[in-house]
Design a protein around this motif. Structure first.
Motif, PDB file in Angstrom:
ATOM      1  N   GLN A 158      -5.572   2.632  -9.036  1.00 48.11           N
ATOM      2  CA  GLN A 158      -4.727   1.087  -8.900  1.00 48.11           C
ATOM      3  C   GLN A 158      -5.713   0.602 -10.257  1.00 48.11           C
ATOM      4  O   GLN A 158      -7.112   0.500 -10.514  1.00 48.11           O
ATOM      5  N   ASP A 159      -5.270  -0.395 -10.649  1.00 51.90           N
ATOM      6  CA  ASP A 159      -5.382  -1.005 -11.607  1.00 51.90           C
ATOM      7  C   ASP A 159      -6.189  -0.211 -13.644  1.00 51.90           C
ATOM      8  O   ASP A 159      -6.579  -0.814 -14.297  1.00 51.90           O
ATOM      9  N   GLY A 160      -5.402   1.417 -13.499  1.00 51.62           N
ATOM     10  CA  GLY A 160      -6.287   1.978 -14.250  1.00 51.62           C
ATOM     11  C   GLY A 160      -7.286   2.522 -14.588  1.00 51.62           C
ATOM     12  O   GLY A 160      -7.492   3.310 -15.507  1.00 51.62           O
ATOM     13  N   GLY A 161      -8.028   2.571 -13.298  1.00 50.63           N
ATOM     14  CA  GLY A 161      -9.307   2.731 -12.309  1.00 50.63           C
ATOM     15  C   GLY A 161      -9.492   4.406 -12.920  1.00 50.63           C
ATOM     16  O   GLY A 161     -10.261   4.895 -13.230  1.00 50.63           O
ATOM     17  N   TYR A 189      -9.992  -1.672  -2.126  1.00 50.91           N
ATOM     18  CA  TYR A 189      -9.499  -2.094  -3.638  1.00 50.91           C
ATOM     19  C   TYR A 189      -9.207  -2.973  -3.245  1.00 50.91           C
ATOM     20  O   TYR A 189      -8.559  -3.619  -1.834  1.00 50.91           O
ATOM     21  N   SER A 190      -9.326  -5.113  -3.403  1.00 48.36           N
ATOM     22  CA  SER A 190      -9.303  -6.502  -2.992  1.00 48.36           C
ATOM     23  C   SER A 190      -8.675  -6.154  -1.211  1.00 48.36           C
ATOM     24  O   SER A 190      -8.131  -7.064  -0.951  1.00 48.36           O
ATOM     25  N   GLY A 231     -14.563  -4.273 -11.068  1.00 48.00           N
ATOM     26  CA  GLY A 231     -13.141  -4.714 -11.473  1.00 48.00           C
ATOM     27  C   GLY A 231     -12.740  -5.822 -10.259  1.00 48.00           C
ATOM     28  O   GLY A 231     -13.383  -6.296  -9.536  1.00 48.00           O
ATOM     29  N   SER A 232     -11.315  -5.044  -9.456  1.00 52.30           N
ATOM     30  CA  SER A 232     -10.888  -5.667  -8.097  1.00 52.30           C
ATOM     31  C   SER A 232     -11.641  -4.566  -6.751  1.00 52.30           C
ATOM     32  O   SER A 232     -11.442  -4.420  -6.119  1.00 52.30           O
ATOM     33  N   TRP A 239     -11.470   4.963 -15.985  1.00 51.23           N
ATOM     34  CA  TRP A 239     -12.477   4.433 -16.132  1.00 51.23           C
ATOM     35  C   TRP A 239     -14.396   5.347 -16.174  1.00 51.23           C
ATOM     36  O   TRP A 239     -15.027   5.220 -16.226  1.00 51.23           O
TER      37      TRP A 239
END
Length: 517
Positions: free
Chosen positions: A85-88, A26-27, A13-14, A91
């Protein structure tokens, strides 16, 4: 071929995780993640899509320490917060009573310089035969099954005391199809490489596994397994057990051939035992006479070498039962069997040979099956424990156990050097049940597997006589006497303490076939 090492970067992901430092981004922005959280995340990403047990996770984050499971729960919660973040946070999936699994975006790994990632030094091969199990290729829906199966195979191989098995964390740096097994052997310092694939389609699972010599690239063993999807965890266990059971004798044969090419004056105790092994496996006294001096030399080097004692016990058994029933050989068989148990409580193969001698020569079947069961508790894939146990059961008149154990052994290792003994046990079991056609069929299989072993002809002669095929029975009996001129019905049965009812039936058939009293 792609190779990743701990110096690379995981991307999902990011997010990105630096494998060497444990830094999480993250990013491109750093996120606070402790050393233990990084170790847990690294392992979950390594086994993306596959369940990771709690014990493995605890060992990754707290190596060598005894910690409460609650510590793992706390760290997993912190890890989910770091990935929120991003729904992680969703995961990392909890698998009740099993562990956790990464179910997020696809994971890719990269290394800045792949040539630097490889170790420039050539690792010295261990003295013991060594093997690396690479990740099995898989279709997407079979990812967790492939990962679990490889874990089970590594665990099973690790129970084989004479084998050096590379840890999963090292062998799993190799991803995708590997065509250069020599490179794998060089980088991991192993002699053998196991690869495979898992495919799931149309309600079936198909697994292919192959074992190669890393130096020559030659295939030593390969097998395909095709099963109907049912209980997938049971299927995973079944196939992993079958692979381990088949690999053990294949590796032994490869090691014997390798040792035969070496100069005899370079041998140590291990290599002496390997040279003796095929002679012992023959089951015949003339070959035992070749094996025993080599085993005695090995025991001079290492008096506590359990497998050498176990093979010596079997060698003396072969001499006792098929070369005149000499009491000195019987006592030596039993003595070496007890020494194998004393020094080999963690050696499944040594316990197996010891159990056979105790059952056949000491006539102590309770001690024999205690040894067999101890061997199977150590290594359930030890096909020889099932096979030799079936022989002891057969002469004891335990028809059901003889047939069941022999079938289990052959299922694990269908081309085992001792397959003839499993068929002998089946012949005895069917004969005990008055199923003479089945007994003859098993005896024929035994004879095909090892025509130089006199007992394969004994079983065949008896079964054919009971079927009324006396000319064929007499021909088989002639082969018995050619291979074992001292064979006498009553003394042979006394030597193995044959169960009286079975001895009576066998004796009648063998006398009809023309064998001497």
């Amino acid at each position: 071929m792609t190779q990743q090492r701990q110096s690379g970067t995981y991307k999902f992901g990011s997010f990105a995780l630096d494998a060497e430092t444990g830094a999480l981004f993250y990013s491109g922005a750093p996120i606070l993640l402790g050393q233990r959280g990084a170790a847990l995340l690294r392992l979950l990403l390594d086994r993306s899509g596959s369940p990771v047990g709690k014990d493995a996770l605890i060992e990754a984050a707290w190596p060598g320490l005894n910690v409460e499971e609650s510590n793992l729960t706390v760290q997993i919660a912190a890890l989910r917060r770091a990935l929120e973040q991003d729904g992680g946070g969703r995961w990392i999936e909890t698998m009740p009573r099993r562990g956790y699994r990464y179910v997020g975006p696809p994971v890719t790994r990269s290394a800045a310089n792949m040539d630097e990632a490889r170790s420039p030094a050539t690792l010295l091969l261990p003295e013991k035969p060594s093997i690396a199990v690479l990740p099995f290729e898989h279709s997407g829906e079979a990812a967790w099954l492939a990962g679990g199966m490889v874990d089970d195979i590594i665990t099973g191989l690790s129970r084989i005391r004479w084998l050096f098995v590379i840890a999963r964390n090292s062998s799993f740096v190799w991803r995708g199809p590997v065509t250069d097994v020599n490179r794998v052997g060089h980088d991991l310092g192993v002699r053998y490489v196991l690869q495979g694939s898992v495919r799931r389609a149309d309600g079936r699972v198909r697994v292919h596994a192959q074992l190669a010599d890393a130096a020559s690239g030659a295939h030593i063993w390969a097998e395909r397994y095709d099963r109907t999807v049912g209980d997938l965890f049971a299927l995973q266990d079944e196939i992993a057990l079958a692979v381990v059971g088949a690999i053990e004798p294949s590796l032994r044969r490869a090691e014997v051939e390798r040792i035969r090419r070496k100069r005899p004056d370079s041998l140590d105790a291990y290599e002496l035992v390997l040279r003796a092994q095929p002679e012992v496996d023959s089951g015949m006294p003339d070959r035992a006479a070749i094996a025993l001096p080599q085993l005695q030399r090995a025991l001079t080097i290492d008096p506590t070498y359990a497998l050498a004692h176990g093979l010596a016990a079997m060698s003396h058994h072969n001499r006792f039962l098929r070369a005149g029933l000499n009491e000195e050989d019987r006592l030596a068989s039993v003595r070496h069997a007890w020494l194998a148990i004393e020094h080999g409580r963690d050696d499944a193969l040594a316990l197996t040979f010891a159990g056979f001698s105790l059952g056949m020569d000491a006539h102590d079947r309770q001690a024999a099956f205690a040894a067999f069961e101890a061997a199977l508790a150590l290594s359930p894939s030890t096909a020889l424990a099932w096979i030799l146990g079936s022989v002891v059961a057969g002469w004891a008149g335990q028809a059901e156990r003889a047939i069941d154990w022999s079938e289990r052994g052959l299922r694990l290792s269908p081309f085992d050097p001792w397959a003839f003994a499993a068929y002998d046990a089946q012949a005895l079991g069917h004969f005990s049940r008055d199923h003479y056609a089945e007994a003859a069929n098993a005896a024929y299989r035994s004879n095909l597997a090892n025509p130089a072993h006199s007992i394969t002809w004994v079983q065949l002669a008896a079964s054919l006589a009971k079927l009324g095929r006396l000319e064929e029975a007499k021909a088989a009996a002639a082969c018995v006497l050619e291979l074992q001129p001292t064979f006498r019905i009553n003394s042979q049965f006394a030597g193995v303490a044959c169960m009286p009812e079975l001895a009576t039936k066998l004796g009648e058939a063998l006398r009809a076939a023309g064998l001497p009293e």
